[in-house]
Enzyme design. Structure first.
Site, short mmCIF file in Angstrom:
data_model
loop_
_atom_site.label_atom_id
_atom_site.label_comp_id
_atom_site.label_asym_id
_atom_site.label_seq_id
_atom_site.Cartn_x
_atom_site.Cartn_y
_atom_site.Cartn_z
N SER A 1 7.71 2.05 15.54
CA SER A 1 7.75 1.23 14.33
C SER A 1 6.60 1.52 13.37
CB SER A 1 7.73 -0.26 14.71
OG SER A 1 6.53 -0.58 15.39
N GLY A 2 5.68 2.40 13.76
CA GLY A 2 4.67 2.83 12.80
C GLY A 2 3.24 2.46 13.10
N TYR B 1 0.84 -1.20 0.00
CA TYR B 1 0.00 0.00 0.00
C TYR B 1 0.88 1.25 0.00
CZ TYR B 1 1.09 -0.35 5.00
OH TYR B 1 1.75 -0.47 6.19
N CYS C 1 -2.50 -0.99 12.34
CA CYS C 1 -2.98 0.25 12.95
C CYS C 1 -4.45 0.12 13.37
CB CYS C 1 -2.83 1.42 11.98
SG CYS C 1 -1.12 1.89 11.65
N HIS D 1 -5.60 6.25 13.40
CA HIS D 1 -5.68 7.24 12.32
C HIS D 1 -6.99 7.12 11.54
CE1 HIS D 1 -4.91 4.28 9.14
NE2 HIS D 1 -3.94 3.78 9.89
#
Length: 423
Positions: free
Chosen positions: A325-326, A312, A348, A330
């Site tokens: 690490s992300g 993506y 996420c 959101h």
């Protein structure tokens, strides 16, 4: 008629005698007298009764050498208080017979000290002598400086305090000297402890989350303190933090719902999606690390090959970071149909743009984000954000050089007050 001797500690010799005069008709009136009541006497000058190993006039003491006070003749030492001009106490031990006191913690270099010695003679009369001296410079020029974090400001109730050292320290005794000098005072007071992350970093957290609207004062008393023969304590800038409202977000990966609590009351429930099989969201407690209005998220940064079915490259808005690490909370407008029903993300926590904006505007750095019922691993304790809340209190204390193994779980701040140390 003789009354019992009043308690004054070991070795007290005072006897107060009373004569009871009985009046007629059975009524009683008591009158007491003491010809030598040492409890109320002014302390005499005990200079001739004690010896101190400190330097003479115009000389500076060697900070490497311990202090020693000894009693002479028939006197005994009852108490010794030693502290420097900044209020740092020197810990010491007094022999059972009161003939010798010696320091058990290091002195600071370039410091001015005052020692007050209380004594008692063979008749129980109190004496006192005060000594003052200044320590010299340390031989070595190597200094251990400390940098506290985060930056001064207002944070959430999950924010740990960090202390980064300028040099590595492995020895446990040396770590204890350093840890004893690092002070965290909170208003209201809470029980807390330092934990050594590695040889150059410590983190501090309370047993539970910080209270809402607390004031945290962080400082170091290490300056001028000997850590080893080749290393002395250096500078550290003090830090002041405050906490805001208690904001805790709990995401249930099984029901696909996030519940947000403010000061223990539910203020919003949000349908979400979390990590799909193979990309499960980490379980456990995380702490908000920061907020970014816009982030470009690309699968290549987390090891997913470009062109694969899972690759993506997306523009993401209202991104609240919880791991380095992300992992974010959101806006994910592309998965609104799955939010509240299925887990389809790459790790996420996704929600609608409106809900993400609300969350972004509501939370602050240090607020708590907890994930339950995910098939993912537990959040890492260190290195990928702040996962220290996933350690139970006993394990957290086990990382301290001072309080490890203390089954009582006593407040280290209170312990320091009751048993003052040199730093």
């Amino acid at each position: 008629m003789s009354h019992p001797e009043p308690f004054r500690g070991a070795g007290a010799r005072t006897v107060v005698s009373c004569i009871v005069l009985l009046a007629a008709l059975g009524s009683g009136v008591a009158a007491c007298s003491s010809d030598n009541d040492s409890l109320s006497a002014e302390p005499y000058d005990a200079a001739d009764q004690i010896a101190f190993n400190g330097p003479g006039d115009d000389k500076k003491a060697d900070p490497d050498k311990p202090l020693e006070v000894t009693a002479e003749d028939d006197g005994r030492i009852t108490d010794v208080t030693a502290l420097d001009a900044t209020g740092r106490y020197v810990a010491g031990e007094l022999s059972a017979d009161g003939t010798r006191w010696h320091s058990t913690s290091p002195l600071a270099a370039n410091a001015h000290y005052k020692i007050r010695v209380s004594t008692e003679d063979e008749d129980g009369a109190p004496g006192r002598k005060t000594f003052t001296f200044t320590t010299g410079k340390p031989v070595t020029q190597k200094r251990l400086n400390v940098t506290f974090g985060p930056k001064a400001g207002e944070y959430g109730v999950g924010q740990p305090i960090t202390a980064k050292l300028s040099k590595p320290v492995k020895d446990k005794a040396q770590r204890a000297v350093i840890e004893r000098a690092l002070k965290v005072d909170s208003t209201p007071a809470v029980q807390g402890a330092w934990h050594w992350v590695d040889d150059k970093e410590l983190h501090y957290r309370p047993k539970e989350y910080w209270p809402a609207h607390a004031v945290l004062q962080v400082r170091s008393n290490l300056d001028g303190i000997k850590i080893s023969d080749r290393l002395w304590g250096g500078q550290a800038k003090p830090l002041k933090l405050t906490t805001g409202d208690s904001v805790i977000a709990v995401t249930d990966a099984a029901t696909h719902q996030m519940t947000v609590y403010k000061n223990n009351e539910v203020i919003k429930k949000i349908p979400v999606t979390t990590g799909k099989p193979g990309f499960e969201t980490r379980n456990g407690v995380k702490v908000v690390l920061g907020k970014e209005y816009f982030v470009r998220m690309r699968s290549a940064t987390v090891g997913i090959s470009e062109g694969s079915s899972d690759s993506y490259d997306l523009p993401v808005y209202y991104a609240t970071r919880v791991t380095w690490s992300g992992e974010y909370v959101h806006a994910a407008p592309w998965s609104v149909g799955s939010q509240g029903y299925a887990n389809v993300s790459h790790g996420c926590t996704g929600m609608s743009t409106g809900n993400a904006q609300w969350f972004f505007d509501t939370v602050r750095e240090g607020d708590v984000v907890k994930v339950i019922n995910s098939d993912g691993n537990i959040m890492e304790t260190f290195g990928n954000g702040f996962g220290e809340w996933n350690l139970d209190w006993d394990k957290w204390r086990g990382g301290s050089a001072l309080v490890a193994g203390d089954s009582q779980g006593s407040d280290t701040q209170e312990a320091a007050r009751l048993r003052p140390q040199s730093v």
